[in-house]
Motif scaffolding. Structure first.
Motif, short mmCIF file in Angstrom:
data_model
loop_
_atom_site.label_atom_id
_atom_site.label_comp_id
_atom_site.label_asym_id
_atom_site.label_seq_id
_atom_site.Cartn_x
_atom_site.Cartn_y
_atom_site.Cartn_z
N LYS A 64 0.89 -1.07 -0.06
CA LYS A 64 0.04 -0.06 0.02
C LYS A 64 0.84 1.22 -0.05
CE LYS A 64 -3.68 -2.48 0.36
NZ LYS A 64 -4.70 -2.75 -0.71
N THR A 65 0.24 2.48 -0.34
CA THR A 65 0.98 3.79 -0.09
C THR A 65 0.41 4.40 1.24
OG1 THR A 65 1.17 3.99 -2.59
CG2 THR A 65 1.27 5.89 -1.27
N VAL A 66 1.59 4.51 2.09
CA VAL A 66 1.30 5.06 3.47
C VAL A 66 1.83 6.27 3.59
CG1 VAL A 66 1.45 4.49 5.82
CG2 VAL A 66 1.35 2.61 4.44
N ARG A 87 5.78 -5.13 5.06
CA ARG A 87 4.71 -5.28 4.24
C ARG A 87 4.58 -4.88 2.97
NH1 ARG A 87 0.65 -8.73 6.82
NH2 ARG A 87 1.50 -8.78 8.91
N HIS A 88 6.07 -4.51 2.59
CA HIS A 88 6.26 -3.77 1.46
C HIS A 88 5.44 -2.55 0.66
CE1 HIS A 88 8.87 -7.22 0.80
NE2 HIS A 88 7.79 -7.95 1.08
N HIS A 89 5.10 -1.82 1.88
CA HIS A 89 4.31 -0.74 1.72
C HIS A 89 5.42 0.58 1.17
CE1 HIS A 89 1.02 -2.42 3.47
NE2 HIS A 89 1.40 -2.31 4.87
N LYS A 90 4.87 1.66 0.41
CA LYS A 90 5.73 2.76 0.19
C LYS A 90 5.20 3.84 1.29
CE LYS A 90 6.35 5.99 -3.48
NZ LYS A 90 7.85 5.75 -3.62
N LEU A 91 6.45 4.30 1.83
CA LEU A 91 6.01 5.16 3.03
C LEU A 91 6.33 6.66 2.73
CD1 LEU A 91 5.00 5.79 6.10
CD2 LEU A 91 7.57 4.76 6.75
N LEU A 92 5.39 7.51 2.78
CA LEU A 92 5.71 8.90 2.42
C LEU A 92 5.74 9.53 3.89
CD1 LEU A 92 2.92 9.25 -0.16
CD2 LEU A 92 5.15 8.64 -0.57
#
Ligand SMILES: C[S@@+](CC[C@H](N)C(=O)[O-])C[C@H]1O[C@@H](n2cnc3c(N)ncnc32)[C@H](O)[C@@H]1O
Length: 253
Positions: A64-66, A87-92
């Motif tokens: 997900k994009t977080v 969890r292979h999320h993208k984190l901003l």
């Protein structure tokens, strides 16, 4: 060294520039840099993290994009970072450059040094694409020095369909008044302050710079009127300020 409340007061009414300065002050612990005395946060952030996880179930999914606004630099954002890696999320991450410099750089993390929502690159690239947004213990600072309506409206612009946003750890002076005029609240005050005095509670009085029910309910109404679901959530009782703080959860249907 004063009481825990005295220590907490030391960190009241902080501005974004105060946080910027504190982020670089090596005499402060990572909790103090983010505006809390050690006694309120040290060893307790795991409970906060668990509460965030239970309110934002999409965090347990994959890819997900977080977005986290105002992550600070204590253990909590590191727990978010670890989870996003797993969890292979993208984190901003949006906070001051000085605060963000205290957090690691990794390839799944994109840092936006800015005062949210004054951050055009974020809106240019991520409007309607953020699936999970966290702003924990941030709104009361925006209430004093920024614009909570703009904060909310622009956050909603970022949320993807099905996306969810937690505006967490909001001190609500109305909730505080209700608690301290209850028997349990009086006992809590007397034990905590080691006194027989009653807590001071005044109704029908506007407290400048303090969020009350009108603000919380107004934020919910505004989100709902823009087509989002919005809920006020209690904090789990193991969180240190659960008797006077609450969370707002917003979901884009
Ligand atoms: C009390 S700390 C909370 C840190 C972290 N969320 C936590 O709960 O441990 C508030 C953080 O929000 C940041 N902050 C305040 N207003 C902000 C804004 N409008 N945009 C981005 N960051 C902001 C501050 O720099 C600081 O790092």
């Amino acid at each position: 060294m004063g009481s825990t409340d005295d220590q907490y007061r030391k960190f009241a009414n902080l501005t974004f520039d105060d946080f910027r300065r504190m982020a670089q002050d090596e005499s402060l612990s990572s909790y103090e840099k983010t505006g809390s005395p050690d006694s309120y946060r040290k060893g307790k952030e795991e409970f906060t993290f668990q509460s965030i996880l239970s309110n934002l179930p999409l965090l347990n999914e994959q890819g997900k994009t977080v977005l986290e606004v105002g992550p600070g630099c204590s253990d909590l954002p590191r727990m978010v970072i670890n989870l996003c890696r797993e969890r292979h999320h993208k984190l901003l991450l949006v906070d001051s450059e000085e605060m963000l410099a205290n957090l690691p750089d990794e390839n799944f993390i994109q840092k936006f040094p800015a005062y949210f929502p004054q951050c055009e690159p974020l809106f240019r690239d991520f409007a309607g694409k953020v699936q999970i947004m966290i702003a924990y213990s941030v709104l009361h600072y925006v209430f004093v020095e920024g614009n909570v309506w703009d904060f909310l409206d622009r956050s909603l612009e970022l949320l993807a369909e099905g996306g969810e946003m937690l505006i967490g750890d909001i001190p609500n002076v109305s909730k505080r008044r209700r608690f301290f005029s209850s028997l349990r609240g009086v006992k809590f005050h007397q034990q905590f302050m080691n006194t027989q005095d009653l807590p001071e509670v005044q109704f029908n009085r506007l407290e400048r710079h303090k969020i009350d029910d009108s603000v919380i309910l107004g934020l919910m109404m505004r989100a709902r009127n823009q087509g989002f679901d919005a809920y006020v959530l209690p904090q789990p009782p193991d969180l240190p300020m659960a008797n006077r703080r609450e969370d707002v959860l917003i979901r884009r249907p």
